[in-house]
Scaffold this motif. Sequence first.
Motif, PDB file in Angstrom:
ATOM      1  N   UNK A  53      -2.349   1.038  10.689  1.00  0.00           N
ATOM      2  CA  UNK A  53      -3.349   1.548   9.739  1.00  0.00           C
ATOM      3  C   UNK A  53      -2.626   2.410   8.696  1.00  0.00           C
ATOM      4  N   UNK A  54      -2.431   1.848   7.538  1.00  0.00           N
ATOM      5  CA  UNK A  54      -1.614   2.532   6.531  1.00  0.00           C
ATOM      6  C   UNK A  54      -2.249   3.837   6.061  1.00  0.00           C
ATOM      7  N   UNK A  55      -3.560   3.860   5.985  1.00  0.00           N
ATOM      8  CA  UNK A  55      -4.207   5.096   5.559  1.00  0.00           C
ATOM      9  C   UNK A  55      -3.968   6.203   6.587  1.00  0.00           C
ATOM     10  N   UNK A  74       0.853  -1.194   0.000  1.00  0.00           N
ATOM     11  CA  UNK A  74       0.000   0.000   0.000  1.00  0.00           C
ATOM     12  C   UNK A  74       0.886   1.240   0.000  1.00  0.00           C
ATOM     13  N   UNK A  75       0.306   2.424  -0.186  1.00  0.00           N
ATOM     14  CA  UNK A  75       1.129   3.640  -0.312  1.00  0.00           C
ATOM     15  C   UNK A  75       2.031   3.897   0.890  1.00  0.00           C
ATOM     16  N   UNK A 101      -5.113  13.900   0.630  1.00  0.00           N
ATOM     17  CA  UNK A 101      -4.505  12.678   1.165  1.00  0.00           C
ATOM     18  C   UNK A 101      -5.278  11.423   0.770  1.00  0.00           C
ATOM     19  N   UNK A 102      -6.559  11.429   1.019  1.00  0.00           N
ATOM     20  CA  UNK A 102      -7.318  10.199   0.766  1.00  0.00           C
ATOM     21  C   UNK A 102      -7.417   9.870  -0.721  1.00  0.00           C
ATOM     22  N   UNK A 103      -7.609  10.928  -1.493  1.00  0.00           N
ATOM     23  CA  UNK A 103      -7.712  10.695  -2.933  1.00  0.00           C
ATOM     24  C   UNK A 103      -6.404  10.122  -3.485  1.00  0.00           C
ATOM     25  N   UNK A 104      -5.305  10.683  -3.008  1.00  0.00           N
ATOM     26  CA  UNK A 104      -4.003  10.189  -3.461  1.00  0.00           C
ATOM     27  C   UNK A 104      -3.787   8.755  -3.007  1.00  0.00           C
ATOM     28  N   UNK A 105      -4.147   8.497  -1.759  1.00  0.00           N
ATOM     29  CA  UNK A 105      -3.982   7.142  -1.235  1.00  0.00           C
ATOM     30  C   UNK A 105      -4.749   6.136  -2.105  1.00  0.00           C
ATOM     31  N   UNK A 106      -5.991   6.469  -2.393  1.00  0.00           N
ATOM     32  CA  UNK A 106      -6.805   5.553  -3.182  1.00  0.00           C
ATOM     33  C   UNK A 106      -6.234   5.369  -4.586  1.00  0.00           C
TER      34      UNK A 106
END
Lengths: 480, 480, 480
Positions: free
Chosen positions: B103-105, B64-65, B146-151
């Motif tokens: 929790x990677x996110x 994951x990222x 952040x979340x958009x990039x993570x996804x």
Amino acid sequence: MTLGIADAPATAKDRLDPHRLFPADTASRTLALELYQTVRDLPIVSPHGHTDPRWYAENEAFPDPAQLFIVPDHYVFRMLCSQGIDLADLGVPRADGGWTETDSRKIWRTFAENFHLFRATPSRMWLEHSLQETFGWTKRISAQTADEAYDHIADCLTRPEFRPRALFERFNIEVIATTESPLDDLKWHRRIQESGWSGRVVTAYRPDAVLDPEFEGFEANVLEFGELTGETTTTWQGYLNAHRNRRAYFKSFGATSSDHGHATARTENLSAARAEALFQKALKGVCTPEEADAFRGHMLTEMARMSLEDDLVLQIHPGSYRNHSDPIRNAFGRDKGFDIPTQTNYVDALKPLLDAVGLEKKLSVILFTLDETAYSRELAPLAGVYPVLKLGPAWWFYDSPEGMRRFRELTTETAGFYNTVGFNDDTRAFCSIPARHDVARRVDCAYLASLVTSGRLDEDEAYEVAHDLTYRLVKQAYRL
Amino acid sequence: MTLGIADAPATAKDRLDPHRLFPADTASRTLALELYQTVRDLPIVSPHGHTDPRWYAENEAFPDPAQLFIVPDHYVFRMLCSQGIDLADLGVPRADGGWTETDSRKIWRTFAENFHLFRATPSRMWLEHSLQETFGWTKRISAQTADEAYDHIADCLTRPEFRPRALFERFNIEVIATTESPLDDLKWHRRIQESGWSGRVVTAYRPDAVLDPEFEGFEANVLEFGELTGETTTTWQGYLNAHRNRRAYFKSFGATSSDHGHATARTENLSAARAEALFQKALKGVCTPEEADAFRGHMLTEMARMSLEDDLVLQIHPGSYRNHSDPIRNAFGRDKGFDIPTQTNYVDALKPLLDAVGLEKKLSVILFTLDETAYSRELAPLAGVYPVLKLGPAWWFYDSPEGMRRFRELTTETAGFYNTVGFNDDTRAFCSIPARHDVARRVDCAYLASLVTSGRLDEDEAYEVAHDLTYRLVKQAYRL
Amino acid sequence: MTLGIADAPATAKDRLDPHRLFPADTASRTLALELYQTVRDLPIVSPHGHTDPRWYAENEAFPDPAQLFIVPDHYVFRMLCSQGIDLADLGVPRADGGWTETDSRKIWRTFAENFHLFRATPSRMWLEHSLQETFGWTKRISAQTADEAYDHIADCLTRPEFRPRALFERFNIEVIATTESPLDDLKWHRRIQESGWSGRVVTAYRPDAVLDPEFEGFEANVLEFGELTGETTTTWQGYLNAHRNRRAYFKSFGATSSDHGHATARTENLSAARAEALFQKALKGVCTPEEADAFRGHMLTEMARMSLEDDLVLQIHPGSYRNHSDPIRNAFGRDKGFDIPTQTNYVDALKPLLDAVGLEKKLSVILFTLDETAYSRELAPLAGVYPVLKLGPAWWFYDSPEGMRRFRELTTETAGFYNTVGFNDDTRAFCSIPARHDVARRVDCAYLASLVTSGRLDEDEAYEVAHDLTYRLVKQAYRL
């Protein structure tokens, strides 16, 4: 700074180039100017310096141009001395009672005749800024203009708008810190408090006199320290309590930091028994040089522990070989321009303190250096990982355009901007304060502009960082 | 790099400035771009690094990222740690069994919220290059994105074209070296060999575990070394033969170099009797620190002698004070960002090795430094006269645009270009590899362009040198 | 320099860019050129160097291109050696009687085939300047042009206008200093004096052979020193008197300086009894290394005291680890390119001398360094306050465009221009002298132009400083 002419096109009358210190290429220069215009008029926050609180307390006129610009400024008289002009001819006060020049006009003329020595030095830049922006004088200083300049400045100094408080306000100083010994009664600070004047002048805790076993009169100082604080300073715990007590007293006069200027960056974290034994030897005046050094090093860790209790920021200014010339020290005393930087190791030196308190989130330790080789090799890597560490700005001999540029180039890639704390003027030369802050603002904006034009930073970020470096980080790092 | 967009005009969508890191003046900038265009797409030769051969062997998706960009990257977590974010909150694995974030996110969000800390750092540049060129993500990382990039990244990582081998090919890697201990069985390298995959992954011989008397478990390691090689490693000759044997084994998995990272650059050339006596003490665990250091220093000369037999290039990476923080080492173990550079002497330190083998034409010794003051004072003069010596590229804290620029400015005038060996990425951050090589290519082209426009190099030569620094010298120096 | 073409537009034929070494931006570049045009044709004042006075005495033709440009130039043969070319193949004379190449054309071809090694080095710049400006050769040196270039230069050397005195005049040398041992009879200097030639060639006093207890043959040298001077050099006072006597002799051949090149900058100011005791041990050859070092250090202070009597300028050239490679020293002898700079401390090292004579106004001590980290940290602060101290120019490995630029950037803000002494070529490579001075003039003008365009210096001052750095300060500092 507050005259609002720095961004106007230079006229024949101006000495100062409005684009000074900006990059040479058009794109970077244009951006640097735009960045600068957003920070040029921000208030001055001066968290570390050596102006005399008596000035602000009494608000008396400064005596004359030589007493203002030459006699107290070691940057100025050291350069003249290097070219064979005696300190006595420059009016520098003596420790040995010998003759020293008292004719201020004559001192000023000597300075003016030798003004070419200052070409391309920060002293020249600060002086010309001050003369133009504060005194409205725009001719070059020289033998020819010496008397006219002297008369012009002397005339200004007689006027109310050149008194310390008026200048403080005109310089747009939001807060300034002075530096005092624990043995100081802070009476000038008290007078400022009591005067009702709105200017914010705070003190800082500089305990060499009662912390360095090799300081002149150490034993007597520690006893006096006990009297001042009501603690039994002949015991180790009483001595530590006296520091706690006096730090609280300094805090009541606005102090947010302590300051420590040892010959090295050495720290120690000794056992209480060992520390106490050294302290007792120090009180008896029988420490070896190594023991005195260990004691100083240990006291930095004690100071750091007290900072965990009282929130004072800990500043470490190491690496100066003080009073290098024996003949000068004998004739003129301490701090007469013969302080020379030395190699300074931080990695081994700071380990005891860092192992003790390096991961504490409440603590802030600000490191300075006179050995710029440590910037990229030691200081940026240390500040770039230890939560307690921050990097103080380019200091003393490096408080200059090239020194500041190298500071950023050598530290930013490893420690970033946010482990630095903005600018310190660190000066007793009151009129140079706006000039020094202006140089720092220009050099930082020049650096930021170059980052943007070379694709390393976005333009909107550069504006934010410029503001941070000029204002926000200073207040945050020094808790002002 | 291989997406072919770096030379296109920047669009609103691009994060990366196509002219980044080039000189500010038009003539130099234009030439720098032209030079860069001739080397931009050359294959990556990565002769020294720390990627995991298991990636290439198993070719499984990266998790994951956060696990890809943050948790394993000490450049990233050290900066966050310096601003008071606990390593545990960043998911850094612990040695003491304590809690660490999984929790990677959440880890990614912490990183994104603090992205401003990386302004003007190489980490930022590498990440943005990777996001744009490899993942096609061109917004700035922030709390908002952040979340958009993570996804976006997480989604990419599920796709076959983001598996290690696919990225290896897309990154245009001609050959990459990993680094292994003599005690490693090289099973992942064997699997790569046996898989029939065309990617070239070679190992390098890093013998700290069996060469440094102060390495954890040294005695047991030497015994295991004997079992692996069938040599009687409790005797000095058997121990040396075990190295010969294991070096040959590593060569069978493509190794062309050994690598040595001692605290100093010290070498020794002891008598066989003295070396053997130290070795026996080391085996008994009774070496003093000085004896352990002398043994390590002597082993560099032994390694150099073996290189005369088997042609392995000898790399020396000295000068890091490893694991500077005791509390961090106790909680998290080795290599957690608390490695700090120290002053490093090369002139006295290397003399024993150089007197022994310094004029050999078959031998190649590549020197690195974390003390850049040694570049102009010691390293360029040494490499500029001893046939065996070459200068490795700007390393670790100096693997940055300013660090690389200083490397060239401080070494070229004395050692020229042909005593240098091109670029090393030295990384375990796989996705940063194209970014790092791209930075090196840009900085070198910028430097060459400035030499041409200031009349110090002919334009046709600049093209040749650009190619040499990017490709030819690397393969030649590392015998790849 | 005197051919008057450097300011013409570059033609296809020219190798040299007329704007070489100037800043990239148009404003600075234009001003740099204008400044340079006012100093380009000033006479060369060469106060420190190693040309052979025999050349000027006998005025014989230089033998051939290899003997002129390669065999005696350690800058050239060290770079070739670093790439695996044996010194013997380059015709470097041997101490051990072994074979060395004598075919000058073959040596030249080896050089030409490897000319790419010198890309971006000062050697390349000096050679190309000399070939174009002195020999009228403008093609790039290469395997292809090697023979043609050799023939061209060899042909020139047969002509009277390429004899030493003609070149001296054409180079516009106003005065040049050579360097001799006190044991030298100065017969070539005598011959020059007696010849009636108008060229001014002076000597300098370099007393290592009779001052360094570790110099080969020290005891015998001191006895010979006694014979030459008629003093009883087996006594301390007689030994000091012999120095006084020989310095006076050197002054009669124009000497205005002494020169000292110890491994460190250490000085001592011992009691007469202690100094005499060390001297007696030195005469018996029983000094420990520490005692020999203390004696050398003390002799610097004695030399400074003699300078107070006889006005010779004292030059200190410390910090070289001489003859670093034992095998090379054994085969080829001293000074064969294996001299490597080391870290050099000035602050502690110079204190004894400075406490003794540092405030004297008649004395001039010129400091050099091979450790450029000392520039901003130690040397500029020392020279910026002590009246006796001046900073020598960038030396040896720093005698290069980048080295000179760093010298100015690192020293000017603290020591100004007027504690520096202009340029030294410090060379035995006669034809490189105009090239070296030209590089220094260009780099200084580039620096001055940048100061003006960044608002740190007025334009009229820049012209004055350019002249000072090129001519006036050299003559003044060296009393020439």
